[in-house]
Design a protein around this motif. Structure first.
Motif, PDB file in Angstrom:
ATOM      1  N   ALA A   1       2.392   1.816  -1.607  1.00 54.13           N
ATOM      2  CA  ALA A   1       0.981   1.476  -1.749  1.00 54.13           C
ATOM      3  C   ALA A   1       0.786   0.370  -2.765  1.00 54.13           C
ATOM      4  O   ALA A   1      -0.304  -0.140  -2.929  1.00 54.13           O
ATOM      5  CB  ALA A   1       0.204   2.709  -2.184  1.00 54.13           C
ATOM      6  N   ARG A   2       1.852   0.042  -3.476  1.00 51.06           N
ATOM      7  CA  ARG A   2       1.703  -1.015  -4.476  1.00 51.06           C
ATOM      8  C   ARG A   2       1.704  -2.356  -3.770  1.00 51.06           C
ATOM      9  O   ARG A   2       2.632  -2.688  -3.055  1.00 51.06           O
ATOM     10  CB  ARG A   2       2.870  -0.985  -5.442  1.00 51.06           C
ATOM     11  CG  ARG A   2       2.949   0.285  -6.228  1.00 51.06           C
ATOM     12  CD  ARG A   2       3.964   0.102  -7.288  1.00 51.06           C
ATOM     13  NE  ARG A   2       4.225   1.363  -7.968  1.00 51.06           N
ATOM     14  CZ  ARG A   2       4.957   1.447  -9.052  1.00 51.06           C
ATOM     15  NH1 ARG A   2       5.508   0.372  -9.544  1.00 51.06           N
ATOM     16  NH2 ARG A   2       5.146   2.615  -9.619  1.00 51.06           N
ATOM     17  N   ILE A   3       0.646  -3.126  -4.024  1.00 47.56           N
ATOM     18  CA  ILE A   3       0.563  -4.377  -3.289  1.00 47.56           C
ATOM     19  C   ILE A   3       0.723  -5.576  -4.207  1.00 47.56           C
ATOM     20  O   ILE A   3       0.658  -6.702  -3.757  1.00 47.56           O
ATOM     21  CB  ILE A   3      -0.783  -4.503  -2.541  1.00 47.56           C
ATOM     22  CG1 ILE A   3      -1.918  -4.204  -3.499  1.00 47.56           C
ATOM     23  CG2 ILE A   3      -0.810  -3.607  -1.331  1.00 47.56           C
ATOM     24  CD1 ILE A   3      -3.229  -4.693  -2.997  1.00 47.56           C
ATOM     25  N   ALA A   4       0.940  -5.309  -5.506  1.00 49.36           N
ATOM     26  CA  ALA A   4       1.080  -6.448  -6.419  1.00 49.36           C
ATOM     27  C   ALA A   4       2.268  -7.294  -5.992  1.00 49.36           C
ATOM     28  O   ALA A   4       3.295  -6.769  -5.575  1.00 49.36           O
ATOM     29  CB  ALA A   4       1.268  -5.938  -7.843  1.00 49.36           C
ATOM     30  N   VAL A   5       2.075  -8.618  -6.083  1.00 50.35           N
ATOM     31  CA  VAL A   5       3.154  -9.524  -5.674  1.00 50.35           C
ATOM     32  C   VAL A   5       4.409  -9.241  -6.496  1.00 50.35           C
ATOM     33  O   VAL A   5       5.521  -9.256  -5.972  1.00 50.35           O
ATOM     34  CB  VAL A   5       2.702 -10.989  -5.865  1.00 50.35           C
ATOM     35  CG1 VAL A   5       3.854 -11.926  -5.579  1.00 50.35           C
ATOM     36  CG2 VAL A   5       1.539 -11.284  -4.940  1.00 50.35           C
ATOM     37  N   ALA A   6       4.189  -8.922  -7.793  1.00 46.73           N
ATOM     38  CA  ALA A   6       5.345  -8.670  -8.655  1.00 46.73           C
ATOM     39  C   ALA A   6       6.177  -7.506  -8.118  1.00 46.73           C
ATOM     40  O   ALA A   6       7.403  -7.547  -8.143  1.00 46.73           O
ATOM     41  CB  ALA A   6       4.869  -8.360 -10.070  1.00 46.73           C
TER      42      ALA A   6
ATOM     43  N   GLN B   1      15.581  -5.345   2.520  1.00 48.78           N
ATOM     44  CA  GLN B   1      15.447  -6.253   3.658  1.00 48.78           C
ATOM     45  C   GLN B   1      13.987  -6.586   3.914  1.00 48.78           C
ATOM     46  O   GLN B   1      13.667  -7.666   4.407  1.00 48.78           O
ATOM     47  CB  GLN B   1      16.030  -5.609   4.926  1.00 48.78           C
ATOM     48  CG  GLN B   1      17.471  -5.198   4.791  1.00 48.78           C
ATOM     49  CD  GLN B   1      18.375  -6.390   4.649  1.00 48.78           C
ATOM     50  OE1 GLN B   1      18.184  -7.387   5.320  1.00 48.78           O
ATOM     51  NE2 GLN B   1      19.344  -6.295   3.753  1.00 48.78           N
ATOM     52  N   ASP B   2      13.100  -5.634   3.601  1.00 48.02           N
ATOM     53  CA  ASP B   2      11.688  -5.879   3.877  1.00 48.02           C
ATOM     54  C   ASP B   2      10.855  -4.995   2.952  1.00 48.02           C
ATOM     55  O   ASP B   2      11.389  -4.121   2.264  1.00 48.02           O
ATOM     56  CB  ASP B   2      11.376  -5.564   5.342  1.00 48.02           C
ATOM     57  CG  ASP B   2      10.162  -6.356   5.832  1.00 48.02           C
ATOM     58  OD1 ASP B   2       9.436  -6.917   4.992  1.00 48.02           O
ATOM     59  OD2 ASP B   2       9.959  -6.399   7.050  1.00 48.02           O
ATOM     60  N   TYR B   3       9.563  -5.220   2.967  1.00 46.36           N
ATOM     61  CA  TYR B   3       8.656  -4.530   2.051  1.00 46.36           C
ATOM     62  C   TYR B   3       7.365  -4.305   2.820  1.00 46.36           C
ATOM     63  O   TYR B   3       6.667  -5.255   3.157  1.00 46.36           O
ATOM     64  CB  TYR B   3       8.427  -5.439   0.852  1.00 46.36           C
ATOM     65  CG  TYR B   3       7.796  -4.775  -0.334  1.00 46.36           C
ATOM     66  CD1 TYR B   3       8.573  -4.333  -1.395  1.00 46.36           C
ATOM     67  CD2 TYR B   3       6.423  -4.595  -0.408  1.00 46.36           C
ATOM     68  CE1 TYR B   3       8.008  -3.740  -2.499  1.00 46.36           C
ATOM     69  CE2 TYR B   3       5.845  -3.994  -1.503  1.00 46.36           C
ATOM     70  CZ  TYR B   3       6.641  -3.571  -2.546  1.00 46.36           C
ATOM     71  OH  TYR B   3       6.075  -2.988  -3.636  1.00 46.36           O
ATOM     72  N   ILE B   4       7.082  -3.061   3.143  1.00 45.52           N
ATOM     73  CA  ILE B   4       5.891  -2.778   3.952  1.00 45.52           C
ATOM     74  C   ILE B   4       4.840  -2.101   3.069  1.00 45.52           C
ATOM     75  O   ILE B   4       5.137  -1.134   2.367  1.00 45.52           O
ATOM     76  CB  ILE B   4       6.240  -1.863   5.150  1.00 45.52           C
ATOM     77  CG1 ILE B   4       7.279  -2.561   6.036  1.00 45.52           C
ATOM     78  CG2 ILE B   4       4.987  -1.530   5.956  1.00 45.52           C
ATOM     79  CD1 ILE B   4       7.760  -1.723   7.192  1.00 45.52           C
ATOM     80  N   CYS B   5       3.623  -2.651   3.085  1.00 45.13           N
ATOM     81  CA  CYS B   5       2.558  -2.090   2.250  1.00 45.13           C
ATOM     82  C   CYS B   5       1.745  -1.077   3.044  1.00 45.13           C
ATOM     83  O   CYS B   5       1.448  -1.287   4.217  1.00 45.13           O
ATOM     84  CB  CYS B   5       1.637  -3.201   1.772  1.00 45.13           C
ATOM     85  SG  CYS B   5       2.463  -4.356   0.706  1.00 45.13           S
ATOM     86  N   LYS B   6       1.366   0.005   2.364  1.00 43.78           N
ATOM     87  CA  LYS B   6       0.467   0.974   2.979  1.00 43.78           C
ATOM     88  C   LYS B   6      -0.959   0.464   2.834  1.00 43.78           C
ATOM     89  O   LYS B   6      -1.268  -0.125   1.805  1.00 43.78           O
ATOM     90  CB  LYS B   6       0.585   2.323   2.271  1.00 43.78           C
ATOM     91  CG  LYS B   6       1.919   2.985   2.441  1.00 43.78           C
ATOM     92  CD  LYS B   6       1.946   4.231   1.578  1.00 43.78           C
ATOM     93  CE  LYS B   6       3.314   4.876   1.604  1.00 43.78           C
ATOM     94  NZ  LYS B   6       3.417   5.989   0.661  1.00 43.78           N
ATOM     95  N   PRO B   7      -1.869   0.664   3.693  1.00 44.96           N
ATOM     96  CA  PRO B   7      -1.614   1.308   4.992  1.00 44.96           C
ATOM     97  C   PRO B   7      -1.022   0.326   5.991  1.00 44.96           C
ATOM     98  O   PRO B   7      -1.261  -0.864   5.896  1.00 44.96           O
ATOM     99  CB  PRO B   7      -3.014   1.733   5.428  1.00 44.96           C
ATOM    100  CG  PRO B   7      -3.947   0.833   4.709  1.00 44.96           C
ATOM    101  CD  PRO B   7      -3.271   0.340   3.492  1.00 44.96           C
ATOM    102  N   PHE B   8      -0.255   0.861   6.956  1.00 47.78           N
ATOM    103  CA  PHE B   8       0.374  -0.008   7.948  1.00 47.78           C
ATOM    104  C   PHE B   8       0.088   0.569   9.336  1.00 47.78           C
ATOM    105  O   PHE B   8      -0.220   1.752   9.485  1.00 47.78           O
ATOM    106  CB  PHE B   8       1.882  -0.079   7.715  1.00 47.78           C
ATOM    107  CG  PHE B   8       2.513   1.278   7.594  1.00 47.78           C
ATOM    108  CD1 PHE B   8       2.849   2.008   8.726  1.00 47.78           C
ATOM    109  CD2 PHE B   8       2.750   1.837   6.339  1.00 47.78           C
ATOM    110  CE1 PHE B   8       3.419   3.262   8.611  1.00 47.78           C
ATOM    111  CE2 PHE B   8       3.311   3.093   6.230  1.00 47.78           C
ATOM    112  CZ  PHE B   8       3.641   3.819   7.360  1.00 47.78           C
TER     113      PHE B   8
END
Lengths: 219, 465
Positions: free
Chosen positions: A78-83, A94-101
């Motif tokens: 759920a963390r969406i900060a770019v950092a 390999q990848d980073y998926i933000c909730k909600p998806f």
């Protein structure tokens, strides 16, 4: 194929991921906390690991360090900060998926990662048609079939959901990215053209006012 | 220019000029008085020469001025003399060669008023002339050399210059040192101010002195302390806000993800009955969770603004509300106290909410078949309520933060107990609105006690039995 390990402490989301991935044809195993996940990582072989970041026991970043480099990892958080994203990717995810998806987005990302790392089933088959997602190429009985991008997307959705009724509006939205206008025939036209190009007249079944279904059967 | 140099240079200028002026004046005075002494002495010598000449001339029948001059010169050996007639022809002279006729003329001209000084080369003479009493056309001119006095003055001046130079150098060194010492605290103050400006807020000067610089540095330290406290408060509030936002995001996104995901699945394709049921179930429960969260959050925000109307309320009423709710708690016994007929100033429903929330938390913490105890303690002007459990306890380092919104002792944020993470924040807010706050005491493995207090109110007469 080795199963996909899902590490997620929220049962609702863990179930959602498992349902989505199993539907796409990948076996899954779910664990709900960091310690159990660490055990699974140590003892099992996994084609991919989906890691939530906030976990009881160990957090996702800590678990990532346990995981052998050759096993691909997708962070799910759920963390969406770019950092946070940069941190996750720097650690070799390999990848980073933000909730909600959206479940489809998840499945597509998982597939992309599996393909990139040379795991999982790379081509889709049905009734003599072979679709290669890596090359975006479709062949029937060894001969190339020329499809427009929409037709290709439509075929891919059908192949990924064999034997499952796909509802009209959701199908349209998925391919065209927006809700269809009232009484639009666009979807039906594309299905017609697809049937003609592939010679699939009975294989794609029309469910009147509901949607379409690609029959199960011979690959 | 640096203050240090300004200070030492001005000190040096003042002391230097005073010293030089004073010294010069003293030497000058000294010189003048020795000149006066000499003049008196020489005037006396001149008078005795005149006396000798006059006596000699009166004694002789055929007086010879040159003999008289020689006689006088022998009688007063410390000076030279000359006898001149009206035409300035010298009848006798043992004057030094340097003195010419003009000098004699000047001396004679000044005869009525006193004496003159004449200089030739390095040498200086005192000249005094007088007409002879018997023969007024004849003048006696005496010359005494005063060069030595001038030389002495020059030597004195030279000595003085040397002393002055050494002294002023010493003064310069001393003022530089002193002003350096005086200004050192200022330099440290400046360095400290620079470090504080650079963000090092724990910098202090720490001077111990009673003067102005000392009090300036004390004020400075107080200012630095205030800045540091302000900075810490600011950082703390930023951290709390960041934590709140990130926790809130997590709390919202988790149910959102489930709802969106299941809804998307249901509307895309046909799924089997079991899956459909499960999906609908999740959507329902996650929306409930979101709803609770938003309700709590609204309550917290509303309580943040509002000033409550506190009214006299029987404690028994609050306890009864909680007792009724506690009856539904499975597996946990709640030990209720007697209200003792006490009245408190409270908002009954909020106070009961507060107490009930604490009881519920305690019940979650308590082991199976454990018990939660509520105790009432009467204090001089307040009534303290305490809720104790025999649960797992809270680590001491977590205690100060547990009332922060969404703060979880268990970092997993596991929702098995279905808390919103806002319960204690709400409780504390309610306690604050009742003029107190929550106090936690906890021992790991033994249990936790939470206390808060309400203002005591005299029981109204009409309900006393």
């Amino acid at each position: 194929m080795d199963p996909i390990l899902i590490v997620e402490d929220q049962a609702a989301i863990a179930d959602l991921i498992a349902l989505t991935l199993e539907h796409a044809g990948w076996p899954c195993h779910v664990v709900c906390d960091g310690r159990a996940a660490a055990d699974c990582i140590e003892t099992g072989r996994w084609s991919l690991i989906l890691l939530d970041i906030m976990l009881p026991g160990f957090d996702g970043y800590e678990l990532k360090q346990y995981i052998a480099d050759e096993t691909p990892v997708i962070f799910l958080t759920a963390r969406i900060a770019v950092a946070d994203r940069v941190k996750g990717l720097r650690m070799g995810a390999q990848d980073y998926i933000c909730k909600p998806f959206e479940p489809e987005e998840l499945a597509a990302r998982v597939e992309a990662v599996l393909r990139r790392t040379g795991r999982g089933n790379t081509v889709l088959h049905a009734f003599g048609v072979v679709l290669d997602p890596t090359a975006r190429r479709v062949r029937k009985n060894g001969e190339d079939v020329s499809l427009t991008p929409r037709e290709y997307d439509l075929l891919e959705v059908f192949l990924r959901n064999r034997g499952v009724t796909l509802y009209r509006d959701a199908l349209f939205e998925r391919i065209w990215g927006e809700m269809p206008e009232e009484g639009s025939r666009t979807l039906d036209l594309h299905v017609q053209r697809l049937r003609k190009k592939l010679g699939w007249h009975s294989e794609i079944r029309t469910l009147y006012k509901i949607g379409y279904l690609l029959e199960e059967g011979a690959p | 220019m640096k203050l240090k140099w300004k200070l030492s240079l001005s000190l040096l200028a003042v002391t230097g000029s005073l010293f030089l002026l004073g010294g010069y004046w003293m030497i000058h005075q000294n010189f003048m008085s020795s000149m006066d002494d000499a003049a008196r002495r020489y005037t006396a010598s001149h008078a005795s020469q005149l006396d000798l000449v006059t006596t000699f001339l009166a004694r002789q029948d055929d007086p010879s001025p040159s003999q008289a001059g020689a006689e006088a010169a022998a009688g007063v050996p410390d000076g030279a003399l000359a006898l001149a007639d009206a035409g300035y022809a010298l009848l006798f002279s043992n004057l030094p060669e340097e003195l010419d006729k003009m000098d004699l003329y000047d001396a004679v001209e000044a005869a009525d008023t006193g004496f003159v000084y004449r200089q030739h080369g390095d040498r200086i003479w005192f000249l005094e002339a007088s007409a002879l009493p018997a023969q007024t056309d004849l003048h006696l001119i005496s010359a005494f050399e005063v060069t030595a006095l001038y030389i002495e003055r020059t030597e004195q001046l030279h000595r003085f210059w040397r002393i002055a130079a050494v002294l002023l150098a010493a003064v310069a060194l001393l003022t530089a040192l002193v002003s350096g010492a005086v200004l050192r605290p200022l330099r440290r103050l400046q360095a400290a101010a620079q470090r504080i400006a650079g963000g090092v807020y724990d910098e202090r000067t720490g001077f111990v002195s009673r003067d102005e610089v000392g009090s300036l540095s004390r004020e400075f330290d107080r200012m630095a302390e205030a800045i540091e406290a302000r900075d810490q408060a600011l950082r703390e509030s930023i951290r709390q806000r960041d934590d709140f936002v990130s926790a809130f995001t997590h709390e919202v996104k988790t149910p959102m993800t489930a709802m969106l995901g299941y809804a998307s699945m249901l509307r895309t394709r046909e799924v089997d009955l079991a899956t459909r049921q499960k999906a609908a179930d999740y959507i329902y429960h996650e929306s409930k969770r979101l709803e609770t969260l938003s309700r709590r959050l609204m309550a917290l925000m509303r309580l943040g603004e509002e000033k409550l109307q506190l009214v006299p309320t029987p404690l028994s009423g609050i306890l009864n509300d909680v007792r009724a709710a506690a009856a539904g708690l499975p597996g946990v016994r709640v030990l209720m106290p007697e209200s003792g007929g006490l009245y408190v100033r409270a908002d009954r429903s909020l106070a009961a909410d507060l107490l009930w929330n604490l009881v519920e938390n305690a019940a979650h913490a308590a082991p199976k078949d454990g018990c939660v105890r509520i105790t009432v303690t009467e204090q001089p002007d307040r009534v303290e309520l305490a809720v104790s459990d025999t649960g797992r306890g809270i680590p001491p380092e977590e205690l100060p933060r547990i009332i922060e919104p969404f703060y979880m002792v268990d970092k997993s944020r596991s929702r098995s107990e279905n808390g919103s993470g806002l319960g204690l924040a709400l409780c504390n807010r309610i306690a604050e609105l009742h003029g107190g706050s929550l106090h936690f005491e906890s021992t790991l493995g033994e249990g936790t006690t939470v206390r808060f207090s309400l203002e005591k109110e005299a029981a109204p007469c009409d309900v006393q039995d």
